[in-house]
Design an enzyme around this catalytic site. Structure first.
Site, short mmCIF file in Angstrom:
data_model
loop_
_atom_site.label_atom_id
_atom_site.label_comp_id
_atom_site.label_asym_id
_atom_site.label_seq_id
_atom_site.Cartn_x
_atom_site.Cartn_y
_atom_site.Cartn_z
N CYS A 126 6.39 24.47 48.52
CA CYS A 126 4.94 24.62 48.55
C CYS A 126 4.26 23.35 47.99
O CYS A 126 4.23 22.34 48.68
CB CYS A 126 4.53 25.90 47.84
N HIS A 139 8.09 30.29 49.26
CA HIS A 139 8.63 30.42 47.89
C HIS A 139 9.96 31.17 47.88
O HIS A 139 9.98 32.37 47.57
CB HIS A 139 7.61 31.16 47.02
N GLU A 187 12.17 31.15 45.71
CA GLU A 187 12.54 31.57 44.35
C GLU A 187 11.96 32.94 44.00
O GLU A 187 12.32 33.52 42.99
CB GLU A 187 12.09 30.50 43.33
N1 GLN Z 1 -2.27 25.50 47.84
C1 GLN Z 1 -1.51 24.85 46.83
C2 GLN Z 1 -1.74 23.35 46.79
O1 GLN Z 1 -2.46 22.81 47.55
C3 GLN Z 1 -0.04 25.12 46.98
C4 GLN Z 1 0.23 26.56 46.71
C5 GLN Z 1 1.59 26.86 46.18
O2 GLN Z 1 2.32 25.99 45.70
N2 GLN Z 1 1.92 28.12 46.21
O3 GLN Z 1 -1.16 22.72 45.94
#
Ligand code: GLN
Length: 192
Positions: free
Chosen positions: A81, A173, A175
């Site tokens: 992410c 995610h 994890e």
């Molecule tokens: N939207 C977040 C960002 O721009 C990322 C979200 C996440 O890591 N779950 O950093």
């Protein structure tokens, strides 16, 4: 088999869950808060969080260059992410710094406004036939992959999992589920 030593960047986000998953796969883990913690690592996980905040913390702790240099010297990185966002390449007009370790552009907060988070059964052929329970939280996706990039999964035709050498970028995610296949896949990359 050699035990892999893997760091988890511990500035913000789901650190403990990654540590647990890596240990369950047999790796030795280190939480990374400063450049001295990068010594001797085979791999590094960059967890989810908020990429602008994590970027600022990387600057404050002087970690941008050391992480980039260690990766160029062969350390693998698994970015989930926010980690995916940081791994991507900077593109013209973007003001935020990026590691530029996977040759792709990145689009943030990309899966619709109403649906900020959702779980879906994602097909990931390199992990076998059974789909992966993928949790998306305000997730990014990758675009315009370069020739070195291997696309490992897409959702709605958007790239949500990709690899370039030992760099693995994941929009969701892993994890937060009990499925350890992606952490294992990352550890296998470190042996290659
Ligand atoms: N939207 C977040 C960002 O721009 C990322 C979200 C996440 O890591 N779950 O950093």
């Amino acid at each position: 088999m050699k035990q892999m030593k893997v760091g988890v960047l511990a500035l913000q986000g789901a650190v403990r869950e990654h540590v647990w998953a890596l240990q369950a796969c047999g790796a030795e883990t280190v939480t990374v808060k400063g450049r001295q913690d990068l010594a001797g690592l085979d791999g590094l996980v960059i967890p989810g969080g908020e990429s602008t905040t994590v970027g600022k913390l990387l600057a404050r702790f002087g970690l941008w260059d050391p992480i980039r240099e260690r990766a160029q010297a062969g350390m693998g990185i698994f970015g989930t992410c926010t980690g995916m966002i940081l791994l991507a390449g900077a593109r013209p007009g973007e003001s935020e710094p990026r590691l530029g370790l996977i040759d792709c552009a990145v689009v943030r907060n990309a899966f619709g406004r109403q649906i900020d988070s959702f779980e879906t059964e994602l097909a990931i052929p390199v992990l076998g036939d059974s789909p992966f329970p993928a949790v998306f939280i305000r997730a990014p996706y990758l675009a315009a992959p370069g020739r070195e990039v291997e696309v490992l999964a897409t959702l709605e035709e958007k790239i949500v999992l990709a690899r370039q050498g030992r760099i693995l970028a994941c929009a969701f995610h892993p994890e937060l589920t009990k499925d350890l296949r992606l952490h294992r896949y990352f550890l296998d990359l470190l042996l290659k």
